[in-house]
Design a protein around this motif. Structure first.
Motif, PDB file in Angstrom:
ATOM      1  N   LEU A 136       2.505   1.655  -3.523  1.00  0.00           N
ATOM      2  CA  LEU A 136       1.611   2.207  -4.538  1.00  0.00           C
ATOM      3  C   LEU A 136       1.332   3.689  -4.307  1.00  0.00           C
ATOM      4  CD1 LEU A 136      -1.008  -0.619  -5.068  1.00  0.00           C
ATOM      5  CD2 LEU A 136       0.878   0.043  -6.556  1.00  0.00           C
ATOM      6  N   TYR A 137       1.107   4.063  -3.060  1.00  0.00           N
ATOM      7  CA  TYR A 137       0.859   5.471  -2.733  1.00  0.00           C
ATOM      8  C   TYR A 137       2.076   6.327  -3.087  1.00  0.00           C
ATOM      9  CZ  TYR A 137       0.169   9.692  -0.001  1.00  0.00           C
ATOM     10  OH  TYR A 137       0.061  10.999   0.388  1.00  0.00           O
ATOM     11  N   GLY A 138       3.259   5.879  -2.695  1.00  0.00           N
ATOM     12  CA  GLY A 138       4.477   6.642  -2.979  1.00  0.00           C
ATOM     13  C   GLY A 138       4.759   6.755  -4.459  1.00  0.00           C
ATOM     14  N   ARG A 162       6.226  10.403  -3.958  1.00  0.00           N
ATOM     15  CA  ARG A 162       6.759  10.744  -2.636  1.00  0.00           C
ATOM     16  C   ARG A 162       7.781   9.692  -2.249  1.00  0.00           C
ATOM     17  NH1 ARG A 162       2.462  13.427   1.159  1.00  0.00           N
ATOM     18  NH2 ARG A 162       4.411  13.579   2.279  1.00  0.00           N
ATOM     19  N   PRO A 179       7.177   7.270   1.579  1.00  0.00           N
ATOM     20  CA  PRO A 179       6.282   6.111   1.519  1.00  0.00           C
ATOM     21  C   PRO A 179       6.753   5.057   0.522  1.00  0.00           C
ATOM     22  CG  PRO A 179       5.008   8.124   1.356  1.00  0.00           C
ATOM     23  CD  PRO A 179       6.449   8.499   1.277  1.00  0.00           C
ATOM     24  N   GLY A 236       0.820  -1.211   0.000  1.00  0.00           N
ATOM     25  CA  GLY A 236       0.000   0.000   0.000  1.00  0.00           C
ATOM     26  C   GLY A 236       0.851   1.257   0.000  1.00  0.00           C
ATOM     27  N   TYR A 237       1.883   1.295   0.832  1.00  0.00           N
ATOM     28  CA  TYR A 237       2.795   2.438   0.851  1.00  0.00           C
ATOM     29  C   TYR A 237       3.524   2.583  -0.484  1.00  0.00           C
ATOM     30  CZ  TYR A 237       2.538   3.495   5.859  1.00  0.00           C
ATOM     31  OH  TYR A 237       2.122   3.880   7.099  1.00  0.00           O
ATOM     32  N   LYS A 239       2.433   6.639  -6.961  1.00  0.00           N
ATOM     33  CA  LYS A 239       1.444   7.513  -7.600  1.00  0.00           C
ATOM     34  C   LYS A 239       1.646   8.979  -7.234  1.00  0.00           C
ATOM     35  CE  LYS A 239      -2.328   4.339  -8.334  1.00  0.00           C
ATOM     36  NZ  LYS A 239      -3.759   4.083  -8.108  1.00  0.00           N
ATOM     37  N   GLN A 240       1.965   9.244  -5.976  1.00  0.00           N
ATOM     38  CA  GLN A 240       2.122  10.622  -5.512  1.00  0.00           C
ATOM     39  C   GLN A 240       3.545  11.148  -5.697  1.00  0.00           C
ATOM     40  OE1 GLN A 240      -0.452  12.489  -4.424  1.00  0.00           O
ATOM     41  NE2 GLN A 240      -1.771  10.740  -4.863  1.00  0.00           N
TER      42      GLN A 240
END
Length: 67
Positions: A21-23, A28, A31, A18-19, A25-26
């Motif tokens: 994918l979030y990192g 960042r 993450p 989850g981290y 896409k964003q």
């Protein structure tokens, strides 16, 4: 390896995914890096207590480090 270490490994790998994918896409870094570490580190640690401590610490790092 026993059942509890296996389940903790699956749990932390899921959080790491989850981290990750979030990192990604964003765009960042923190993450993204924590996600990769959480996905990979359960393969190298056999002790349940150490797995729980390291996984918990790495899981909360993105909440405190905004980068």
């Amino acid at each position: 390896m026993n059942t509890s270490t296996l389940l903790l490994g699956v749990l932390f790998s899921s959080i790491g995914f989850g981290y990750f994918l979030y990192g990604k896409k964003q765009k960042r870094t923190v993450p993204f890096a924590c996600g990769l570490i959480l996905i990979i580190f359960p393969y190298f640690i056999d002790q349940m207590a150490l797995l729980l401590i390291i996984g918990s610490v790495i899981s909360i790092v993105p909440y405190f480090v905004r980068w």
